[in-house]
Write an enzyme that holds these catalytic residues in place. Sequence first.
Site, PDB file in Angstrom:
ATOM      1  N   PRO A  76       6.776  -2.832   3.701  1.00 27.54           N
ATOM      2  CG  PRO A  76       6.888  -0.657   4.569  1.00 27.54           C
ATOM      3  CD  PRO A  76       6.968  -2.099   4.960  1.00 27.54           C
ATOM      4  CD  GLU A 101      10.685   3.779  13.470  1.00 24.69           C
ATOM      5  OE1 GLU A 101      10.931   4.226  12.342  1.00 24.69           O
ATOM      6  OE2 GLU A 101       9.691   4.118  14.146  1.00 24.69           O
ATOM      7  NE  ARG A 111     -13.339 -11.006  -3.319  1.00 20.03           N
ATOM      8  CZ  ARG A 111     -14.648 -10.785  -3.254  1.00 20.03           C
ATOM      9  NH1 ARG A 111     -15.222 -10.672  -2.081  1.00 20.03           N
ATOM     10  NH2 ARG A 111     -15.372 -10.664  -4.341  1.00 20.03           N
ATOM     11  CG  ASP A 118     -14.212 -10.061  -7.510  1.00 16.77           C
ATOM     12  OD1 ASP A 118     -15.414  -9.796  -7.588  1.00 16.77           O
ATOM     13  OD2 ASP A 118     -13.679 -10.599  -6.520  1.00 16.77           O
TER      14      ASP A 118
HETATM   15  N1  ADE Z   1       3.947  -2.637   6.938  1.00 14.27           N
HETATM   16  C1  ADE Z   1       3.908  -1.290   6.956  1.00 14.27           C
HETATM   17  N2  ADE Z   1       3.502  -0.798   5.782  1.00 14.27           N
HETATM   18  C2  ADE Z   1       3.264  -1.872   4.977  1.00 14.27           C
HETATM   19  C3  ADE Z   1       2.836  -2.029   3.632  1.00 14.27           C
HETATM   20  N3  ADE Z   1       2.554  -0.983   2.852  1.00 14.27           N
HETATM   21  N4  ADE Z   1       2.709  -3.272   3.148  1.00 14.27           N
HETATM   22  C4  ADE Z   1       2.991  -4.342   3.910  1.00 14.27           C
HETATM   23  N5  ADE Z   1       3.415  -4.257   5.182  1.00 14.27           N
HETATM   24  C5  ADE Z   1       3.554  -3.041   5.717  1.00 14.27           C
END
Ligand code: ADE
Length: 243
Positions: free
Chosen positions: A88, A115, A152, A167
């Site tokens: 993330p 984590e 794609r 797209d």
């Molecule tokens: N791992 C956990 N959440 C994620 C996300 N939003 N994007 C990429 N990898 C992740």
Amino acid sequence: MVFDILTLFPEFFSSPLRQSVVGKAIAKGVLRVEAHNLRDFTLDKHKTTDDYPYGGGHGMVMKVEPMAAAIEALKAQRPGATVVMTTPQGERFTQKTAAEFAALSSLIIVCGRYEGYDERIRSFAGREVSVGDYVLSGGEIPALAIIDAVARLIPGVLGEPESSESDSFSAGLLEYPQYTRPEEFRGMRVPDVLISGNHALIEKWRRQESLRRTFHKRPDLIEFADLTAEDKAFLEELKRGKS
Ligand code: ADE
């Protein structure tokens, strides 16, 4: 193109990779996807892939040694491969990122769990990508999203070359509304222009509807879109509430 996925859950991928567009591309041999079990690269008899965080705190952290061993082994098999870490904290994965990845011959996707990663794992990755501002339980779903979006764009994966070009996002705008039969459903009619047979008018209508949708639903995309003078004039009308 070859995708190697490094994961603790290789079985996660078996069904999704047999379905639909990606499934067919793999069957045709246009794409190859291999899921590798991170546990196969552990060095201890318990096959440990995570450990407690230094400094304390809750949760577990993915260990650096199995990751380093796995990434190095995969890179040795695929010289020149780009290593992508799913997290993330990464740069946002967009259609532009998908197009960049589609130009590569090989991508190694590292799926995180627990984590987080031992910070030193980052030095083994060329890119870090996030599929959105939310936290998933691991990188497996992001890996599938990346593979699907990239696949794609690879020649031979979709039927017609234009299919991915029209797209949503490919032109930097959302896709125009689409209809198929019947002409009327519960009082909702297909717009007359689409039945008119006038292709120039249909093209114009589609472009304007793309612009209208993007303007209302995703105004943040407008500034990066490729716009003609005519598009800009239409957007001015939208801003003034005329169209
Ligand atoms: N791992 C956990 N959440 C994620 C996300 N939003 N994007 C990429 N990898 C992740």
